[in-house]
Design a protein around this motif. Structure first.
Motif, PDB file in Angstrom:
ATOM      1  N   PHE A 121       0.825  -1.200   0.000  1.00 61.32           N
ATOM      2  CA  PHE A 121       0.000   0.000   0.000  1.00 61.32           C
ATOM      3  C   PHE A 121       0.862   1.255   0.000  1.00 61.32           C
ATOM      4  O   PHE A 121       1.775   1.394   0.805  1.00 61.32           O
ATOM      5  CB  PHE A 121      -0.912   0.033   1.232  1.00 61.32           C
ATOM      6  N   LEU A 122       0.543   2.182  -0.913  1.00 54.80           N
ATOM      7  CA  LEU A 122       1.096   3.527  -0.883  1.00 54.80           C
ATOM      8  C   LEU A 122       0.106   4.464  -0.188  1.00 54.80           C
ATOM      9  O   LEU A 122       0.501   5.441   0.426  1.00 54.80           O
ATOM     10  CB  LEU A 122       1.369   4.024  -2.304  1.00 54.80           C
ATOM     11  N   HIS A 123      -1.184   4.124  -0.319  1.00 52.27           N
ATOM     12  CA  HIS A 123      -2.259   4.890   0.320  1.00 52.27           C
ATOM     13  C   HIS A 123      -3.368   3.908   0.679  1.00 52.27           C
ATOM     14  O   HIS A 123      -3.791   3.122  -0.161  1.00 52.27           O
ATOM     15  CB  HIS A 123      -2.795   5.966  -0.633  1.00 52.27           C
ATOM     16  N   LYS A 124      -3.813   3.946   1.923  1.00 58.30           N
ATOM     17  CA  LYS A 124      -4.868   3.049   2.386  1.00 58.30           C
ATOM     18  C   LYS A 124      -5.977   3.897   3.000  1.00 58.30           C
ATOM     19  O   LYS A 124      -6.142   3.978   4.194  1.00 58.30           O
ATOM     20  CB  LYS A 124      -4.304   2.055   3.414  1.00 58.30           C
ATOM     21  N   GLY A 125      -6.748   4.553   2.121  1.00 59.95           N
ATOM     22  CA  GLY A 125      -7.832   5.409   2.584  1.00 59.95           C
ATOM     23  C   GLY A 125      -9.123   4.642   2.801  1.00 59.95           C
ATOM     24  O   GLY A 125      -9.233   3.470   2.451  1.00 59.95           O
ATOM     25  N   ARG A 126     -10.106   5.322   3.355  1.00 56.84           N
ATOM     26  CA  ARG A 126     -11.407   4.688   3.600  1.00 56.84           C
ATOM     27  C   ARG A 126     -12.141   4.394   2.295  1.00 56.84           C
ATOM     28  O   ARG A 126     -12.880   3.427   2.209  1.00 56.84           O
ATOM     29  CB  ARG A 126     -12.278   5.569   4.482  1.00 56.84           C
ATOM     30  N   THR A 127     -11.925   5.241   1.278  1.00 50.02           N
ATOM     31  CA  THR A 127     -12.631   5.066   0.010  1.00 50.02           C
ATOM     32  C   THR A 127     -11.705   4.600  -1.104  1.00 50.02           C
ATOM     33  O   THR A 127     -12.054   3.701  -1.860  1.00 50.02           O
ATOM     34  CB  THR A 127     -13.318   6.385  -0.410  1.00 50.02           C
ATOM     35  N   THR A 128     -10.535   5.205  -1.217  1.00 48.48           N
ATOM     36  CA  THR A 128      -9.603   4.804  -2.284  1.00 48.48           C
ATOM     37  C   THR A 128      -8.314   4.259  -1.693  1.00 48.48           C
ATOM     38  O   THR A 128      -7.903   4.636  -0.595  1.00 48.48           O
ATOM     39  CB  THR A 128      -9.269   5.989  -3.219  1.00 48.48           C
ATOM     40  N   GLN A 129      -7.713   3.362  -2.469  1.00 48.05           N
ATOM     41  CA  GLN A 129      -6.442   2.773  -2.084  1.00 48.05           C
ATOM     42  C   GLN A 129      -5.518   2.834  -3.305  1.00 48.05           C
ATOM     43  O   GLN A 129      -5.982   2.730  -4.443  1.00 48.05           O
ATOM     44  CB  GLN A 129      -6.616   1.306  -1.654  1.00 48.05           C
ATOM     45  N   LEU A 130      -4.225   2.975  -3.060  1.00 54.30           N
ATOM     46  CA  LEU A 130      -3.228   2.962  -4.123  1.00 54.30           C
ATOM     47  C   LEU A 130      -2.165   1.954  -3.729  1.00 54.30           C
ATOM     48  O   LEU A 130      -1.617   2.011  -2.616  1.00 54.30           O
ATOM     49  CB  LEU A 130      -2.606   4.350  -4.321  1.00 54.30           C
ATOM     50  N   CYS A 164       3.921  -2.220 -11.405  1.00 46.73           N
ATOM     51  CA  CYS A 164       2.521  -1.867 -11.650  1.00 46.73           C
ATOM     52  C   CYS A 164       2.010  -0.984 -10.528  1.00 46.73           C
ATOM     53  O   CYS A 164       2.493  -1.047  -9.405  1.00 46.73           O
ATOM     54  CB  CYS A 164       1.659  -3.133 -11.733  1.00 46.73           C
ATOM     55  N   ARG A 165       1.000  -0.185 -10.863  1.00 40.60           N
ATOM     56  CA  ARG A 165       0.277   0.602  -9.870  1.00 40.60           C
ATOM     57  C   ARG A 165      -1.196   0.306 -10.065  1.00 40.60           C
ATOM     58  O   ARG A 165      -1.683   0.258 -11.194  1.00 40.60           O
ATOM     59  CB  ARG A 165       0.501   2.101 -10.063  1.00 40.60           C
ATOM     60  N   LEU A 166      -1.883   0.108  -8.960  1.00 42.09           N
ATOM     61  CA  LEU A 166      -3.312  -0.177  -8.995  1.00 42.09           C
ATOM     62  C   LEU A 166      -4.044   0.752  -8.045  1.00 42.09           C
ATOM     63  O   LEU A 166      -3.653   0.892  -6.887  1.00 42.09           O
ATOM     64  CB  LEU A 166      -3.584  -1.632  -8.587  1.00 42.09           C
ATOM     65  N   SER A 167      -5.096   1.380  -8.548  1.00 44.99           N
ATOM     66  CA  SER A 167      -6.019   2.151  -7.708  1.00 44.99           C
ATOM     67  C   SER A 167      -7.270   1.318  -7.519  1.00 44.99           C
ATOM     68  O   SER A 167      -7.799   0.765  -8.484  1.00 44.99           O
ATOM     69  CB  SER A 167      -6.404   3.470  -8.378  1.00 44.99           C
ATOM     70  N   THR A 168      -7.730   1.235  -6.277  1.00 44.28           N
ATOM     71  CA  THR A 168      -8.979   0.544  -5.989  1.00 44.28           C
ATOM     72  C   THR A 168      -9.908   1.495  -5.237  1.00 44.28           C
ATOM     73  O   THR A 168      -9.473   2.501  -4.679  1.00 44.28           O
ATOM     74  CB  THR A 168      -8.774  -0.742  -5.139  1.00 44.28           C
ATOM     75  N   ILE A 169     -11.173   1.136  -5.255  1.00 45.13           N
ATOM     76  CA  ILE A 169     -12.177   1.912  -4.553  1.00 45.13           C
ATOM     77  C   ILE A 169     -13.022   0.967  -3.705  1.00 45.13           C
ATOM     78  O   ILE A 169     -13.321  -0.149  -4.130  1.00 45.13           O
ATOM     79  CB  ILE A 169     -13.061   2.733  -5.528  1.00 45.13           C
ATOM     80  N   SER A 170     -13.338   1.398  -2.502  1.00 43.88           N
ATOM     81  CA  SER A 170     -14.213   0.645  -1.594  1.00 43.88           C
ATOM     82  C   SER A 170     -15.548   1.362  -1.540  1.00 43.88           C
ATOM     83  O   SER A 170     -15.615   2.525  -1.142  1.00 43.88           O
ATOM     84  CB  SER A 170     -13.606   0.581  -0.186  1.00 43.88           C
ATOM     85  N   LEU A 171     -16.587   0.653  -1.956  1.00 43.76           N
ATOM     86  CA  LEU A 171     -17.924   1.243  -2.030  1.00 43.76           C
ATOM     87  C   LEU A 171     -18.862   0.543  -1.057  1.00 43.76           C
ATOM     88  O   LEU A 171     -18.716  -0.657  -0.811  1.00 43.76           O
ATOM     89  CB  LEU A 171     -18.460   1.120  -3.459  1.00 43.76           C
ATOM     90  N   PRO A 172     -19.843   1.273  -0.527  1.00 42.32           N
ATOM     91  CA  PRO A 172     -20.764   0.665   0.432  1.00 42.32           C
ATOM     92  C   PRO A 172     -21.669  -0.380  -0.242  1.00 42.32           C
ATOM     93  O   PRO A 172     -22.110  -0.189  -1.371  1.00 42.32           O
ATOM     94  CB  PRO A 172     -21.583   1.836   0.958  1.00 42.32           C
ATOM     95  N   ARG A 173     -21.900  -1.460   0.472  1.00 39.58           N
ATOM     96  CA  ARG A 173     -22.863  -2.458   0.004  1.00 39.58           C
ATOM     97  C   ARG A 173     -24.266  -1.913   0.219  1.00 39.58           C
ATOM     98  O   ARG A 173     -24.531  -1.228   1.191  1.00 39.58           O
ATOM     99  CB  ARG A 173     -22.700  -3.759   0.782  1.00 39.58           C
ATOM    100  N   LYS A 174     -25.160  -2.255  -0.699  1.00 36.31           N
ATOM    101  CA  LYS A 174     -26.561  -1.847  -0.525  1.00 36.31           C
ATOM    102  C   LYS A 174     -27.180  -2.701   0.556  1.00 36.31           C
ATOM    103  O   LYS A 174     -26.939  -3.894   0.647  1.00 36.31           O
ATOM    104  CB  LYS A 174     -27.313  -2.012  -1.842  1.00 36.31           C
ATOM    105  N   LYS A 175     -27.975  -2.074   1.389  1.00 34.59           N
ATOM    106  CA  LYS A 175     -28.583  -2.790   2.506  1.00 34.59           C
ATOM    107  C   LYS A 175     -29.961  -3.272   2.165  1.00 34.59           C
ATOM    108  O   LYS A 175     -30.652  -2.834   1.360  1.00 34.59           O
ATOM    109  CB  LYS A 175     -28.625  -1.892   3.729  1.00 34.59           C
TER     110      LYS A 175
END
Length: 141
Positions: free
Chosen positions: A105-114, A130-141
């Protein structure tokens, strides 16, 4: 009671059943507080027509290990993870053996990660960065 590292690795690899990770024989082999490592065999399954490791297979390995790292460090009951951008610079050809991908991890945020993902061969030569950006999104309830 907390799971052992071996149990966590076994669960992670079992989750790859019937996925691209299983097709490419990607196996998660180690993890820690800020990293995850996987390996992939280099054989005809991942070759370009001229018999060297395909850059697309390398990128698939990188995205798999990076997304999985984001996934295991996220509360998956509340959120799901998706890759949103990947870059890959291929530096060395490989014709046999295994390649290893270590996502850090270069960045471990609540919403985005690098994540920085370094792919090496069995002699620890750098194959791709390689570099990868990911996003964490809320699951629908």
């Amino acid at each position: 009671m907390a799971l052992t590292k071996e149990a966590v690795l076994a669960q992670a690899n079992a989750a790859s059943k019937n996925t691209l990770m299983e097709t490419l024989e990607i196996e998660i082999i180690d993890f820690g507080d800020n990293f995850l490592t996987a390996r992939m065999p280099v054989n005809s399954r991942v070759y370009q027509p001229d018999g060297v490791l395909h850059g697309g297979a390398t990128a698939a390995l990188a995205e798999s290990v990076g997304s999985f790292a984001s996934h295991i460090f996220t509360n998956i009951e509340e959120k799901f993870v998706r890759g949103i951008e990947i870059t890959a610079n291929h530096l060395k050809s490989v014709t046999e053996g295994y390649v290893y991908a270590k996502a850090t991890f270069l960045h471990k945020g609540r919403t985005t990660q690098l994540l920085d993902i370094r792919i090496t061969d069995e002699q620890d030569n750098l194959v791709s960065i390689c570099r990868l950006s990911t996003i964490s999104l809320p699951r629908k309830k």
